[in-house]
Write a protein that holds these residues in place. Structure first.
Motif, PDB file in Angstrom:
ATOM      1  N   UNK A 255       0.703  -1.114  -0.049  1.00 23.42           N
ATOM      2  CA  UNK A 255      -0.062   0.170  -0.035  1.00 23.42           C
ATOM      3  C   UNK A 255       0.988   1.232   0.058  1.00 23.42           C
ATOM      4  N   UNK A 256       0.786   1.989  -0.994  1.00 16.84           N
ATOM      5  CA  UNK A 256       1.385   3.272  -0.990  1.00 16.84           C
ATOM      6  C   UNK A 256       0.573   4.432  -0.718  1.00 16.84           C
ATOM      7  N   UNK A 257       1.096   5.085   0.180  1.00 21.84           N
ATOM      8  CA  UNK A 257      -0.098   6.121   0.432  1.00 21.84           C
ATOM      9  C   UNK A 257       0.621   7.504   1.012  1.00 21.84           C
ATOM     10  N   UNK A 258      -0.044   8.626   0.793  1.00 22.49           N
ATOM     11  CA  UNK A 258       0.430   9.991   1.269  1.00 22.49           C
ATOM     12  C   UNK A 258      -0.434  10.528   2.509  1.00 22.49           C
ATOM     13  N   UNK A 259      -0.957   9.574   3.103  1.00 22.04           N
ATOM     14  CA  UNK A 259      -2.074   9.786   4.395  1.00 22.04           C
ATOM     15  C   UNK A 259      -1.284   9.124   5.432  1.00 22.04           C
TER      16      UNK A 259
END
Length: 264
Positions: free
Chosen positions: A125-129
């Motif tokens: 999972x790539x996320x900016x959150x």
């Protein structure tokens, strides 16, 4: 004019005046301001919600028109349409397979998608959150890649040049994007210019992009555009879309998947 109105109608008019001025009201405030019982306050809110004049929250309501003029903090947004968003998240999880490399933007619906994935195996999972990364931090079967940047307090999203430089190095299979507005004319929109820029780059790096949103986002346009609808792979929402939006999706070959509540 008020001579022809009942006591309840006058009270509800006054409630709407407060909502339009402040953007929100709590049940506790209603009890104090209007000297009514909690049961009466809840009935008033239910009635006004059915008329489409407000959106219910766990402890009160926000003004329906407020969402188009101001961005709500995450803690406030997460109270809205919780069951609908859980249904969207559950439907979205069906699109994610073990071994996938996915990306989740910030948002209340994408946060619930992360919760759906906690027991899964072999997913990146790539996320900016930041809050999504923390939610998945104790999931042994999931590798979490956090994009750097400056955090926006309202959404917990990391944005800016550092985030963009990190994204340029990544290959994403499926992007699930939370949005603030979805319309036939303006496409996908958001409140933040920084978030819009980061979302555009995420789309460029992703093989597939799905917009995930509840029905209150439909027909609304926030300040900054992310992409036109035809650039999506698909969208996942909780209610049938208006005819003009459906027509555009069909012309663009973009399927729309409707979530339904599931027994727990």
């Amino acid at each position: 004019m008020n001579e022809t109105l009942s006591k309840g109608e006058v009270r509800r008019q006054q409630m709407m005046q407060v909502l339009k001025q402040t953007g929100r009201i709590t049940i506790a405030e209603m009890l104090d301001r209007f000297d009514c019982s909690e049961a009466t306050a809840r009935r008033d809110l239910d009635l006004l919600e059915r008329k489409g004049e407000l959106i219910r929250t766990i402890g009160g309501a926000i003004y329906e028109g407020a969402s188009s003029v101001r961005e709500m903090p995450f803690a406030e947004k997460r109270q809205l349409l919780w069951l609908e968003k859980e249904a969207i998240a559950a439907t979205t999880a069906d699109f994610i397979e073990d071994g996938d490399i996915i990306c989740l933007t910030g948002g209340t619906t994408t946060f619930l998608i992360a919760k759906q994935l906690k027991a899964r195996q072999g997913i990146t999972v790539v996320t900016n959150a930041v809050n999504i990364a923390m939610e998945l931090s104790d999931s042994e079967g999931i590798q979490v890649v956090v994009i750097g940047g400056v955090m926006r307090n309202n959404s917990y999203e990391l944005c800016g040049p550092l985030a963009e430089r990190t994204l340029e190095q990544l290959n994403i299979e499926k992007l699930f994007m939370g949005i603030d507005g979805f319309s036939a004319t303006k496409g996908i929109t958001t409140y933040s210019e920084l978030e819009a820029q980061t979302a555009k780059l995420m789309m460029r790096q992703a093989q597939q992009t799905f917009a995930v949103f509840d029905h209150t986002k439909v027909g609304k346009a926030s300040l900054f555009s992310v992409a036109p609808i035809h650039e999506l792979t698909g969208c996942i929402t909780d209610r049938p879309l208006p005819a003009e939006v459906n027509q555009l999706l069909e012309q663009s070959g973009v399927p729309c998947y409707l979530a339904s509540a599931r027994a727990t």
